[in-house]
Design a protein around this motif. Structure first.
Motif, PDB file in Angstrom:
ATOM      1  N   LEU A  42       1.006  -1.247   0.221  1.00 43.19           N
ATOM      2  CA  LEU A  42      -0.167   0.089  -0.004  1.00 43.19           C
ATOM      3  C   LEU A  42      -0.115   1.166  -0.452  1.00 43.19           C
ATOM      4  O   LEU A  42       1.930   0.894   0.819  1.00 43.19           O
ATOM      5  N   LYS A  43       0.627   2.468  -0.653  1.00 43.27           N
ATOM      6  CA  LYS A  43       0.688   3.767  -0.590  1.00 43.27           C
ATOM      7  C   LYS A  43       0.321   4.466   0.169  1.00 43.27           C
ATOM      8  O   LYS A  43      -0.763   4.426   1.164  1.00 43.27           O
ATOM      9  N   GLN A  44       0.626   6.100   0.695  1.00 41.55           N
ATOM     10  CA  GLN A  44       0.067   6.917   1.192  1.00 41.55           C
ATOM     11  C   GLN A  44      -0.986   6.574   1.013  1.00 41.55           C
ATOM     12  O   GLN A  44      -2.470   7.028   1.267  1.00 41.55           O
ATOM     13  N   LYS A  45      -1.559   7.112  -0.565  1.00 41.27           N
ATOM     14  CA  LYS A  45      -2.837   7.226  -1.262  1.00 41.27           C
ATOM     15  C   LYS A  45      -3.815   6.263  -0.552  1.00 41.27           C
ATOM     16  O   LYS A  45      -4.986   6.449  -0.507  1.00 41.27           O
ATOM     17  N   ASP A  46      -3.145   5.084  -0.480  1.00 38.83           N
ATOM     18  CA  ASP A  46      -3.931   3.757  -0.170  1.00 38.83           C
ATOM     19  C   ASP A  46      -4.728   3.564   1.323  1.00 38.83           C
ATOM     20  O   ASP A  46      -5.504   3.832   1.258  1.00 38.83           O
ATOM     21  N   LEU A  47      -4.025   4.993   1.759  1.00 32.91           N
ATOM     22  CA  LEU A  47      -4.200   4.053   3.406  1.00 32.91           C
ATOM     23  C   LEU A  47      -5.466   5.539   3.636  1.00 32.91           C
ATOM     24  O   LEU A  47      -6.003   5.768   4.693  1.00 32.91           O
ATOM     25  N   ALA A  48      -5.158   6.921   2.908  1.00 33.31           N
ATOM     26  CA  ALA A  48      -6.398   7.641   2.723  1.00 33.31           C
ATOM     27  C   ALA A  48      -7.786   7.038   2.503  1.00 33.31           C
ATOM     28  O   ALA A  48      -8.616   7.846   3.170  1.00 33.31           O
ATOM     29  N   GLU A  49      -7.846   6.397   2.112  1.00 33.54           N
ATOM     30  CA  GLU A  49      -9.137   5.623   2.047  1.00 33.54           C
ATOM     31  C   GLU A  49      -9.116   5.513   3.138  1.00 33.54           C
ATOM     32  O   GLU A  49     -10.380   5.155   3.431  1.00 33.54           O
ATOM     33  N   VAL A  50      -8.506   4.983   4.499  1.00 34.25           N
ATOM     34  CA  VAL A  50      -8.961   4.619   5.510  1.00 34.25           C
ATOM     35  C   VAL A  50      -8.731   4.964   6.420  1.00 34.25           C
ATOM     36  O   VAL A  50      -9.805   5.393   7.549  1.00 34.25           O
ATOM     37  N   VAL A  51      -8.273   6.565   6.595  1.00 36.91           N
ATOM     38  CA  VAL A  51      -7.892   7.193   7.558  1.00 36.91           C
ATOM     39  C   VAL A  51      -8.622   8.609   7.077  1.00 36.91           C
ATOM     40  O   VAL A  51      -8.324   9.607   8.140  1.00 36.91           O
ATOM     41  N   VAL A  72      -2.337  11.476   6.662  1.00 40.75           N
ATOM     42  CA  VAL A  72      -1.757  10.143   6.115  1.00 40.75           C
ATOM     43  C   VAL A  72      -0.470  10.623   6.429  1.00 40.75           C
ATOM     44  O   VAL A  72       0.765  10.022   7.299  1.00 40.75           O
ATOM     45  N   SER A  73       0.241  11.711   6.263  1.00 36.56           N
ATOM     46  CA  SER A  73       1.448  11.621   6.512  1.00 36.56           C
ATOM     47  C   SER A  73       2.070  12.190   7.630  1.00 36.56           C
ATOM     48  O   SER A  73       2.986  12.548   7.637  1.00 36.56           O
ATOM     49  N   GLU A  74       1.156  12.996   8.249  1.00 40.12           N
ATOM     50  CA  GLU A  74       0.900  14.063   9.329  1.00 40.12           C
ATOM     51  C   GLU A  74       1.385  12.861  10.259  1.00 40.12           C
ATOM     52  O   GLU A  74       1.855  12.906  11.630  1.00 40.12           O
ATOM     53  N   ILE A  75       0.117  11.605   9.908  1.00 35.20           N
ATOM     54  CA  ILE A  75       0.223  10.227  11.078  1.00 35.20           C
ATOM     55  C   ILE A  75       1.478   9.869  10.675  1.00 35.20           C
ATOM     56  O   ILE A  75       1.832   9.420  12.391  1.00 35.20           O
ATOM     57  N   LEU A  76       1.831   9.454  10.024  1.00 33.61           N
ATOM     58  CA  LEU A  76       2.887   8.521   9.717  1.00 33.61           C
ATOM     59  C   LEU A  76       4.463   9.263   9.998  1.00 33.61           C
ATOM     60  O   LEU A  76       5.691   8.706  10.055  1.00 33.61           O
ATOM     61  N   SER A  77       4.058  10.455   9.916  1.00 32.70           N
ATOM     62  CA  SER A  77       5.129  11.171  11.379  1.00 32.70           C
ATOM     63  C   SER A  77       5.351  11.924  12.129  1.00 32.70           C
ATOM     64  O   SER A  77       6.046  11.916  12.901  1.00 32.70           O
ATOM     65  N   LYS A  78       4.183  10.850  13.189  1.00 34.67           N
ATOM     66  CA  LYS A  78       4.087  11.156  14.249  1.00 34.67           C
ATOM     67  C   LYS A  78       3.373  13.007  14.446  1.00 34.67           C
ATOM     68  O   LYS A  78       3.811  13.220  16.102  1.00 34.67           O
ATOM     69  N   LYS A  79       3.195  12.934  13.870  1.00 32.17           N
ATOM     70  CA  LYS A  79       2.506  14.324  14.610  1.00 32.17           C
ATOM     71  C   LYS A  79       1.168  14.587  14.366  1.00 32.17           C
ATOM     72  O   LYS A  79       1.176  15.410  15.042  1.00 32.17           O
ATOM     73  N   ARG A  80       0.220  14.421  13.908  1.00 30.70           N
ATOM     74  CA  ARG A  80      -1.354  13.758  14.446  1.00 30.70           C
ATOM     75  C   ARG A  80      -1.142  12.621  15.133  1.00 30.70           C
ATOM     76  O   ARG A  80      -0.246  11.501  14.308  1.00 30.70           O
TER      77      ARG A  80
END
Length: 118
Positions: free
Chosen positions: A70-79, A85-93
């Motif tokens: 999966l790519k970040q765009k795929d995870l965007a469909e989930v969250v 997604v970028s903020e979550i994966l960089s632990k900013k959110r």
């Protein structure tokens, strides 16, 4: 076949050595029974003395994404949004309860992993 509880490092090493000796034993034989019992004792000793902690929630998400290709765009469909997604994966959110539920049901990551602080 003398099997005893594993109480210390010396007992543990002796059990590992004996396990190696009987590793190819056939099921239903005396050595096969010894192999099975030693495996249980060693597993118990290792779980008590060398516990493995829970993985970091974000690292678990990244690992699962990699496993599934999966790519970040795929995870965007989930969250939600790709920026989220970028903020979550960089632990900013932080993950919300809704996100945790979706990640659990979609990516099959255990909730006890996802609810941890990071």
């Amino acid at each position: 076949m003398k099997i005893a509880p594993i109480r210390n490092e010396k007992d543990y090493q002796n059990a590992l050595n004996r396990l190696e000796e009987v590793f190819e034993a056939k099921k239903g034989t005396d050595e096969g029974d010894e192999l099975e019992i030693l495996s249980i004792l060693i597993d118990r000793y290792e779980n008590e003395n060398f516990p493995i902690g829970m993985p970091d929630p974000i690292e678990a998400i990244k690992f699962r994404m990699e496993q599934l290709g999966l790519k970040q765009k795929d995870l965007a469909e989930v969250v939600g949004f790709k920026s989220r997604v970028s903020e979550i994966l960089s632990k900013k959110r932080k993950l919300t309860l809704g996100m945790i539920r979706k990640l659990n049901s979609t990516l099959h990551i255990p909730t006890e992993v996802l609810v941890q602080d990071y």
